[in-house]
Design an enzyme around this catalytic site. Structure first.
Site, mmCIF file in Angstrom:
data_model
loop_
_atom_site.group_PDB
_atom_site.id
_atom_site.type_symbol
_atom_site.label_atom_id
_atom_site.label_comp_id
_atom_site.label_asym_id
_atom_site.label_seq_id
_atom_site.Cartn_x
_atom_site.Cartn_y
_atom_site.Cartn_z
ATOM 1 N N ASP A 1 -62.722 33.887 -71.637
ATOM 2 C CA ASP A 1 -63.379 34.726 -72.643
ATOM 3 C C ASP A 1 -63.301 36.203 -72.290
ATOM 4 O O ASP A 1 -63.350 37.064 -73.162
ATOM 5 C CB ASP A 1 -64.835 34.307 -72.824
ATOM 6 C CG ASP A 1 -64.904 33.129 -73.770
ATOM 7 O OD1 ASP A 1 -64.561 32.012 -73.341
ATOM 8 O OD2 ASP A 1 -65.224 33.338 -74.954
ATOM 9 N N GLY B 1 -64.111 30.081 -79.639
ATOM 10 C CA GLY B 1 -62.899 30.327 -78.863
ATOM 11 C C GLY B 1 -62.574 31.808 -78.981
ATOM 12 O O GLY B 1 -62.548 32.352 -80.096
HETATM 13 O O1 MRU Z 1 -68.350 28.737 -76.619
HETATM 14 P P1 MRU Z 1 -66.911 28.625 -76.984
HETATM 15 O O2 MRU Z 1 -66.520 27.272 -77.487
HETATM 16 O O3 MRU Z 1 -66.468 29.739 -77.893
HETATM 17 O O4 MRU Z 1 -66.146 28.835 -75.604
HETATM 18 C C1 MRU Z 1 -64.747 28.833 -75.619
HETATM 19 C C2 MRU Z 1 -64.154 28.932 -74.266
HETATM 20 O O5 MRU Z 1 -64.829 29.023 -73.264
HETATM 21 C C3 MRU Z 1 -62.646 28.991 -74.233
HETATM 22 O O6 MRU Z 1 -62.157 28.425 -73.046
HETATM 23 C C4 MRU Z 1 -62.200 30.457 -74.307
HETATM 24 O O7 MRU Z 1 -62.794 31.097 -75.383
HETATM 25 C C5 MRU Z 1 -60.736 30.569 -74.417
HETATM 26 S S1 MRU Z 1 -60.119 29.962 -75.930
HETATM 27 C C6 MRU Z 1 -58.442 30.145 -75.949
#
Ligand code: MRU
Length: 332
Positions: free
Chosen positions: A219, A47
């Site tokens: 992200d 995240g």
């Molecule tokens: O691969 P991840 O689980 O880190 O991806 C996370 C996401 O795509 C979330 O939607 C993003 O980081 C926003 S978290 C508030």
């Protein structure tokens, strides 16, 4: 109290191992920047805002041990390329170090500020939902993905705290199952009405007019509003557009990259084939099969109804609403 993915205790960073949730709640101790970087790369912590906060503590650990801070910074930044919060937090720590600040206190500040930003995102976003709403979300943009409370799920929490009746549909989010494992778990912990669907069921429920809004995290948001988020988000945005359902992105301003002109400039992490051909260690695809695994996709700004930030709700044209936000910061 909502779940938290990380805590700082006695000079050690403890990360809730999100690879094991919801079956086990195990905390991983990190004592060096390298250990933090490895935990980010292997998704013990994930995240965008949460990896930013973890990386800030990684820098504090490096400073405490007398390690080379530039080396620590590049190791941490390399751990995952798409979430700009990671580089944002590491660069802020480098600036703090040059200014002679205490790096542990700076990391604690970044940690606290992220929770506060999420609460503000929640307040701004809650106003966009009606008294009764069913919201589709993708991946996990909740307390587990941040320092606490969440971005997309923070909006849902704030709306419920404000007396609204909000039900959530969570996409399971193949291949890493952040929706099935994490969103379903953290909303259930809070007693929030949540229904799990597989990713390929979303179109069916859009057709049945089941959703009043989609809310996802991000992200990296480019200067023109193009948004990188978990793979599959673009598909959901296209469906929302086709069914005239508002598609909202909730993110702190640390997720906006004003130096990135548009989505084509966002680096997309490609993760291992193993995460696609295996489910919890069991192989589901034939040996030798060709596999692709982009971990993120880009939703073009024209499909984004609004960006909910800690500084308010941004609307198109995003070039100017985002630029105005950064202007305000310069003059603040
Ligand atoms: O691969 P991840 O689980 O880190 O991806 C996370 C996401 O795509 C979330 O939607 C993003 O980081 C926003 S978290 C508030």
């Amino acid at each position: 109290m909502h779940v938290t993915p990380l805590r700082w205790e006695g000079g050690v960073l403890f990360l809730l191992d999100q690879r094991l949730l919801p079956r086990e709640e195990i905390w991983v101790a990190c004592r060096t920047a390298n250990e933090v970087a490895a935990s980010i790369a292997t998704m013990v912590v994930r995240g965008a805002p949460a990896i930013g906060v973890a990386a800030a503590y990684g820098m504090a650990l490096a400073a405490e041990r007398g390690d080379d801070l530039d080396d620590a910074a590049s190791t941490l930044k390399r751990a995952r390329p798409t979430a700009v919060n990671l580089a944002w937090a590491v660069d802020r720590m480098l600036r703090a170090s040059r200014a002679g600040a205490d790096l542990t206190r700076e990391a604690e500040l970044i940690h606290r500020e992220d929770v506060e930003a999420n609460m503000r995102i929640g307040r701004h976003g809650a106003q966009l939902l009606g008294e009764r709403a069913t919201v589709l979300t993708h991946c996990n943009a909740g307390a587990l993905a941040t320092a606490g409370y969440g971005t997309a799920l923070g909006v849902i929490r704030a709306a419920i705290e404000g007396g609204k009746h909000v039900a959530v549909f969570a996409d399971e989010t193949r291949p890493y199952l952040q929706g099935a494992r994490l969103t379903a778990w953290e909303l259930q912990q809070d007693g929030i009405d949540v229904t799990l669907i597989t990713d390929n069921m979303a179109g069916h429920f859009f057709q049945q007019n089941r959703f009043d809004a989609v809310i996802v995290g991000a992200d990296r948001i480019a200067a023109n509003g193009d948004t990188a988020n978990k793979i599959g988000t673009y598909t959901v945005a296209v469906l929302a557009h086709a069914h005239d359902v508002p598609f909202y992105v909730a993110a702190p301003i640390s997720t906006i990259d004003p130096d990135c002109p548009d989505g084509t400039a966002i680096p997309i992490e490609e993760r291992s084939a193993q995460e696609v051909v295996e489910v919890f260690g069991s192989r589901v695809a034939p040996e030798g099969i060709a596999v692709r695994h982009p971990a993120f996709d880009v939703t073009p700004a024209r499909l984004v109804s609004a960006i909910i930030t800690d500084r308010g709700v941004l609307r198109a044209p995003y070039e100017s609403s985002i630029a105005a936000l950064f202007e305000e910061r310069v003059h603040a």
